[in-house]
Design a protein around this motif. Structure first.
Motif, mmCIF file in Angstrom:
data_model
loop_
_atom_site.group_PDB
_atom_site.id
_atom_site.type_symbol
_atom_site.label_atom_id
_atom_site.label_comp_id
_atom_site.label_asym_id
_atom_site.label_seq_id
_atom_site.Cartn_x
_atom_site.Cartn_y
_atom_site.Cartn_z
ATOM 1 N N PHE A 78 -35.270 20.854 -1.426
ATOM 2 C CA PHE A 78 -35.660 21.966 -0.645
ATOM 3 C C PHE A 78 -34.520 22.649 -0.578
ATOM 4 O O PHE A 78 -33.233 22.183 -0.291
ATOM 5 C CB PHE A 78 -36.226 21.702 0.705
ATOM 6 N N GLU A 111 -35.994 28.228 1.561
ATOM 7 C CA GLU A 111 -37.377 27.628 1.680
ATOM 8 C C GLU A 111 -37.542 27.433 3.182
ATOM 9 O O GLU A 111 -38.829 27.703 3.762
ATOM 10 C CB GLU A 111 -37.706 26.603 0.929
ATOM 11 N N GLU A 146 -37.974 30.661 5.130
ATOM 12 C CA GLU A 146 -39.195 31.358 4.974
ATOM 13 C C GLU A 146 -40.095 30.692 5.730
ATOM 14 O O GLU A 146 -41.376 30.875 6.206
ATOM 15 C CB GLU A 146 -39.367 31.296 3.313
#
Length: 66
Positions: free
Chosen positions: A18, A22, A25
């Motif tokens: 990750f 990410e 978001e």
């Protein structure tokens, strides 16, 4: 947006691939639920467990939804 990571969260991000983007978001756009004083944000294919203190987001862990 100020995001800080626990050692566990940093390890999980590396192990699971990750990115910081990410996480940001997911926190911004994910569906939120509360559990034991923590916030769980579910977005796309992952979940982020974090606490918000003031304007700082403390990420505890990140995981796949399935």
């Amino acid at each position: 947006m100020i995001i800080k990571y626990s050692k566990h969260a940093e390890k999980q991000m590396v192990d699971r691939g990750f990115s910081d983007n990410e996480v940001e978001e997911g926190i911004k756009r994910g569906e939120k639920t509360r559990q034991n004083g923590k916030i769980i944000s579910t977005y796309k294919y992952y979940r982020i467990v974090y606490k918000k203190v003031g304007e700082i987001y403390y990420v505890i862990t990140i995981m796949y939804r399935w």
